[in-house]
Design a protein around this motif. Structure first.
Motif, PDB file in Angstrom:
ATOM      1  N   GLY A   1     -15.078 -22.814  29.153  1.00 35.72           N
ATOM      2  CA  GLY A   1     -14.755 -22.898  27.733  1.00 35.72           C
ATOM      3  C   GLY A   1     -15.009 -21.591  27.010  1.00 35.72           C
ATOM      4  O   GLY A   1     -14.203 -21.167  26.171  1.00 35.72           O
ATOM      5  N   THR A   2     -16.130 -20.926  27.325  1.00 35.93           N
ATOM      6  CA  THR A   2     -16.415 -19.656  26.652  1.00 35.93           C
ATOM      7  C   THR A   2     -15.437 -18.568  27.092  1.00 35.93           C
ATOM      8  O   THR A   2     -15.095 -17.685  26.299  1.00 35.93           O
ATOM      9  N   ALA A   3     -14.968 -18.647  28.334  1.00 40.69           N
ATOM     10  CA  ALA A   3     -13.991 -17.660  28.803  1.00 40.69           C
ATOM     11  C   ALA A   3     -12.671 -17.802  28.051  1.00 40.69           C
ATOM     12  O   ALA A   3     -12.112 -16.816  27.546  1.00 40.69           O
ATOM     13  N   THR A   4     -12.172 -19.026  27.961  1.00 41.46           N
ATOM     14  CA  THR A   4     -10.886 -19.232  27.288  1.00 41.46           C
ATOM     15  C   THR A   4     -10.987 -18.953  25.790  1.00 41.46           C
ATOM     16  O   THR A   4     -10.080 -18.360  25.198  1.00 41.46           O
ATOM     17  N   SER A   5     -12.104 -19.353  25.170  1.00 40.96           N
ATOM     18  CA  SER A   5     -12.251 -19.100  23.735  1.00 40.96           C
ATOM     19  C   SER A   5     -12.444 -17.611  23.456  1.00 40.96           C
ATOM     20  O   SER A   5     -11.998 -17.106  22.421  1.00 40.96           O
TER      21      SER A   5
ATOM     22  N   ILE B   1     -11.026 -15.159  25.125  1.00 40.06           N
ATOM     23  CA  ILE B   1      -9.682 -14.575  25.196  1.00 40.06           C
ATOM     24  C   ILE B   1      -8.882 -14.924  23.943  1.00 40.06           C
ATOM     25  O   ILE B   1      -8.222 -14.067  23.339  1.00 40.06           O
ATOM     26  N   ALA B   2      -8.958 -16.193  23.536  1.00 44.95           N
ATOM     27  CA  ALA B   2      -8.198 -16.634  22.366  1.00 44.95           C
ATOM     28  C   ALA B   2      -8.655 -15.909  21.102  1.00 44.95           C
ATOM     29  O   ALA B   2      -7.827 -15.441  20.303  1.00 44.95           O
ATOM     30  N   PHE B   3      -9.972 -15.800  20.911  1.00 45.93           N
ATOM     31  CA  PHE B   3     -10.490 -15.130  19.724  1.00 45.93           C
ATOM     32  C   PHE B   3     -10.166 -13.636  19.753  1.00 45.93           C
ATOM     33  O   PHE B   3      -9.868 -13.040  18.712  1.00 45.93           O
ATOM     34  N   TYR B   4     -10.229 -13.038  20.942  1.00 45.91           N
ATOM     35  CA  TYR B   4      -9.927 -11.612  21.016  1.00 45.91           C
ATOM     36  C   TYR B   4      -8.470 -11.348  20.636  1.00 45.91           C
ATOM     37  O   TYR B   4      -8.169 -10.408  19.889  1.00 45.91           O
ATOM     38  N   ARG B   5      -7.582 -12.178  21.134  1.00 44.30           N
ATOM     39  CA  ARG B   5      -6.165 -11.993  20.818  1.00 44.30           C
ATOM     40  C   ARG B   5      -5.877 -12.202  19.338  1.00 44.30           C
ATOM     41  O   ARG B   5      -5.037 -11.522  18.750  1.00 44.30           O
ATOM     42  N   LYS B   6      -6.597 -13.138  18.729  1.00 45.72           N
ATOM     43  CA  LYS B   6      -6.341 -13.472  17.329  1.00 45.72           C
ATOM     44  C   LYS B   6      -7.047 -12.526  16.362  1.00 45.72           C
ATOM     45  O   LYS B   6      -6.469 -12.093  15.358  1.00 45.72           O
ATOM     46  N   VAL B   7      -8.302 -12.195  16.658  1.00 45.69           N
ATOM     47  CA  VAL B   7      -9.137 -11.462  15.704  1.00 45.69           C
ATOM     48  C   VAL B   7      -9.219  -9.972  16.014  1.00 45.69           C
ATOM     49  O   VAL B   7      -9.378  -9.156  15.112  1.00 45.69           O
ATOM     50  N   ARG B   8      -9.106  -9.614  17.291  1.00 39.95           N
ATOM     51  CA  ARG B   8      -9.263  -8.227  17.731  1.00 39.95           C
ATOM     52  C   ARG B   8     -10.589  -7.631  17.250  1.00 39.95           C
ATOM     53  O   ARG B   8     -10.616  -6.651  16.498  1.00 39.95           O
ATOM     54  N   PRO B   9     -11.716  -8.208  17.674  1.00 38.46           N
ATOM     55  CA  PRO B   9     -13.010  -7.666  17.251  1.00 38.46           C
ATOM     56  C   PRO B   9     -13.221  -6.269  17.820  1.00 38.46           C
ATOM     57  O   PRO B   9     -12.722  -5.945  18.904  1.00 38.46           O
ATOM     58  N   SER B  10     -13.955  -5.453  17.098  1.00 37.08           N
ATOM     59  CA  SER B  10     -14.251  -4.107  17.591  1.00 37.08           C
ATOM     60  C   SER B  10     -15.106  -4.220  18.848  1.00 37.08           C
ATOM     61  O   SER B  10     -16.083  -4.970  18.890  1.00 37.08           O
ATOM     62  N   LEU B  11     -14.732  -3.469  19.871  1.00 36.04           N
ATOM     63  CA  LEU B  11     -15.436  -3.554  21.148  1.00 36.04           C
ATOM     64  C   LEU B  11     -16.573  -2.543  21.258  1.00 36.04           C
ATOM     65  O   LEU B  11     -17.370  -2.611  22.188  1.00 36.04           O
TER      66      LEU B  11
END
Length: 216
Positions: free
Chosen positions: A62-66, A68-78
């Protein structure tokens, strides 16, 4: 009633799957799904270490899929997210190594008290800002993010429920990150903490693979 594995019968398995489903829904809505999933495993009769390890396996998908989903949507600074996640992974590995050697007689009361505290914090969590008000820049920002990852990562290795919520609180409260960015960073950090704990628990043989995969 016929047993499936590790003393788990069909009725208990059905309850565990229901708990995992409910935990996933709670995580998606308010966070803190581990408050349901971990006690369910303990009530099923597995040891505390097996419960922690199996809970990590069930949660990591669940944390893996979420993440990926959040990264694609929000693009947090890495720039701060990846260092925080890396330190969180190490912290979680360390926390799991401590949890593995705590006596069950000591561990169970700790779990009960911690679950009550985490439940209250999750229930009465403060309002989090929607606008960014970043408090630090450069190396100081990354160092504080790393400290957040280390502390909460260690907690996740030892226990776990509420980790994602605590990460959001810390990122907003200490670094001034806005809620959406903090949520995305927290998902990545939580994936790292699950992975870190599993890297310790798997060689230890503590993961109940069939049960964890069914609950994933």
């Amino acid at each position: 009633m016929a047993l499936l594995f590790e003393g788990i019968d069909w009725g208990t398995l059905a309850l565990l799957v229901a708990a995992a489903f409910a935990a996933g829904w709670i995580d998606a809505v308010v966070g803190g799904g581990g408050l349901l999933q971990l006690p369910a495993l303990l009530l099923a009769g597995v040891t505390p270490v097996q419960a922690l390890a199996t809970n990590k396996l069930a949660s990591i998908f669940g944390t893996a899929t979420s993440s990926i989903a959040f990264y694609r949507k929000v693009r947090p600074s890495l720039g701060d997210t990846l260092p925080m996640a890396a330190v969180a992974l190490v912290g979680s590995f360390g926390g799991a190594s401590v949890a593995a050697f705590l006596p069950a007689s000591l561990f169970k009361p700790i779990i009960v008290v911690a679950l009550v505290v985490v439940a209250l914090i999750t229930l009465f969590k403060p309002q989090l800002g929607v606008a960014a008000a970043v408090r630090f820049r450069g190396a100081k920002h990354i160092i504080i993010a790393g400290c957040i990852g280390a502390a909460i990562g260690f907690y996740d290795g030892v226990l776990g429920p509420g980790t994602g919520t605590f990460l959001v609180f810390a990122l907003v409260g200490l670094l001034g990150v806005d809620f959406l960015q903090a949520s995305a960073k927290a998902k990545i950090g939580n994936f790292a903490t699950n992975l870190g704990a599993l890297l310790f628990f798997i060689p230890l043989g503590a993961v109940l693979w069939p049960l964890g995969l069914v609950m994933a």
